[in-house]
Design an enzyme around this catalytic site. Structure first.
Site, PDB file in Angstrom:
ATOM      1  CG  ASP A 161      -1.638  -1.309   0.931  1.00  0.00           C
ATOM      2  OD1 ASP A 161      -1.655  -2.068   0.361  1.00  0.00           O
ATOM      3  OD2 ASP A 161      -2.351  -1.797   2.109  1.00  0.00           O
ATOM      4  CD  GLU A 392      -0.267  -6.000   8.756  1.00  0.00           C
ATOM      5  OE1 GLU A 392      -0.315  -5.930  10.046  1.00  0.00           O
ATOM      6  OE2 GLU A 392      -0.488  -5.461   7.751  1.00  0.00           O
TER       7      GLU A 392
END
Ligand code: DGY
Length: 427
Positions: A161, A392
């Site tokens: 992103d 993550e």
């Protein structure tokens, strides 16, 4: 591998299971994400093959009539996530986002088949036409002029992103005055320092608004939308996935499909060369409108090996670049070159290490005979998980875990590697 960590990884997959599909992590990402699901299938395949295939089957329930497999499938409204189905307005059942994500599925299917038996082959055969339609969508809707270079219309489509790669495209976007007011939810569960900025979010939402207003007309979005860049990640992952799909077409005697896939591969191999940035000595992202290159090496540049892209000189330069980068980190492979000003060690895709990216890097390097480098990156990944847990992403300098906790793909990669090697070779 440590059996305790292996049990923990198994438990994470089971707990993130929402009944046929897996969320990447609770709260932060409460829906089914495309490439997360593919890696979830890889993880499940270690202890429950039926559940692995189910993950892929449910992912394809979200496939659009034109072949696209969206990046998020919204099976129920969840106030913990923004932007949800009411913002995307896909008009599909089930509701979904309006663009795709890196197509790792064909490669995971091949892996499932090669580690399985006749029943796996049958499951793969059923999925083949759906995966083929999705690849066809990429080669047409994201490369409308047949250049061999596949574009992305939103940084979210790359899965990376807020990587500095996308600053070039995002900086050209004017945020319209009538952009709806919105409230982010991601920073409720993760420190804002580890997430994209609000200026990036405004631009993400501006691109989304364009797609929604043209009712997700993909050709229009590619030609006239606010953002159109080439991503080495999508390019390399699709090229690898095409090669794996071709292997399946040959196994299933699908000669016509095979010929078309060979054509995609040929075109893409050439297309990769337009991403070679001589100044950096690496494959880099590029704005497809202005031609401007991104100017640093990322973990995703290393997927040239995984794709079988690049000549021997280019690969030699990547290896030497990679060694220099790794010498500046305690844990590789960082998502942005730590020698560059834009490097931020704990902000999402602007520096942190990602286990699933490492998995693909290691696979490619191993296949190309770069065994020392591959092993260094694999062991770094295992050390990160051992030190900090199943986060993550991880800080390449301190090794601290960031973003979501109990993360599906980090657990899945640990499980996949626990199957691949005898315990004597563990970290
Ligand atoms: C998010 O919301 O952060 C996701 O990465 C978008 O796919």
């Amino acid at each position: 591998m440590h059996s305790e960590l292996r049990d923990q990884a198994t438990q994470i997959l089971l707990e993130n299971d929402r009944g046929g599909y897996t969320v990447p992590t609770a709260r932060l990402y409460p829906y089914q994400w495309n490439w997360d699901s593919a890696f979830a299938a890889l993880g499940f395949s270690v202890f429950d093959r039926e559940r692995a295939w189910l993950e892929l089957d449910t992912l394809f329930e979200g496939q659009w009539a034109d072949g696209m497999v969206p990046h998020i499938i919204f099976r129920r409204d969840d106030p913990d996530y923004f932007p949800g189905p009411a913002i995307w307005q896909s008009g599909t059942t089930p509701p979904s986002s309006g663009h795709s994500q890196p197509p790792v599925v064909a490669s995971i299917i091949r892996h499932l088949m090669e580690t399985g038996g006749p029943a796996d082959r049958e499951r793969a055969k059923v999925l083949f036409p759906k995966v083929y339609a999705w690849h066809n969508w990429f080669h047409t809707m994201r490369d409308p002029d047949g250049t061999g270079l596949v574009g992305i219309v939103h940084p979210w489509e790359s899965g990376r992103d807020n990587c500095p790669d996308w600053d070039i495209g995002l900086n050209t976007i004017d945020v319209p005055g009538d952009l709806e007011r919105y409230e982010r939810r991601d920073t409720d569960s993760v420190d804002a320092e580890e997430r994209p900025t609000s200026s990036e979010y405004d631009r993400y939402l501006t691109i989304l608004k364009f797609g929604r207003e043209c009712r997700w007309d993909h050709i229009k979005i590619a030609r006239d939308g606010p953002f159109f860049m080439a991503d080495p990640g999508i390019q390399f992952i699709l090229l690898r996935a095409d090669r794996d799909l071709l292997h399946l077409a040959e196994l299933f005697d699908l000669a016509d499909h095979g010929r078309q896939i060979e054509h995609w591969i040929e075109r893409s191999v050439d297309g990769c060369q337009s991403l070679w940035n001589e100044k950096v000595g690496s494959f880099c992202a590029r704005d497809l409108r202005s031609g401007e290159f991104s100017n640093a090496m990322t973990n995703i540049s290393m997927l040239a090996f995984y794709a079988g892209a690049g000549g021997s000189d280019q690969r030699a330069r990547l290896v030497s670049h990679a060694n220099n980068i790794l010498d500046r980190c305690h844990y590789g492979f960082p998502s942005w070159d730590p020698r560059d000003d834009k490097f931020e060690s704990k902000r999402y895709w602007r520096g942190p290490v990602w286990a699933m990216a490492n998995y693909m890097i290691v696979q490619g390097l191993t296949e190309c005979g770069e065994l020392g480098l591959a092993e260094r990156i694999r062991l770094d990944t295992l050390r990160l998980i051992k030190k900090s847990g199943f986060f993550e992403y991880f800080d390449p300098i301190t090794g601290d875990g960031h973003g979501g906790t109990d993360f599906t793909w980090t657990a899945a990669i640990y499980l996949a590697w626990s199957r691949a090697r005898p315990s004597s070779q563990a970290a």
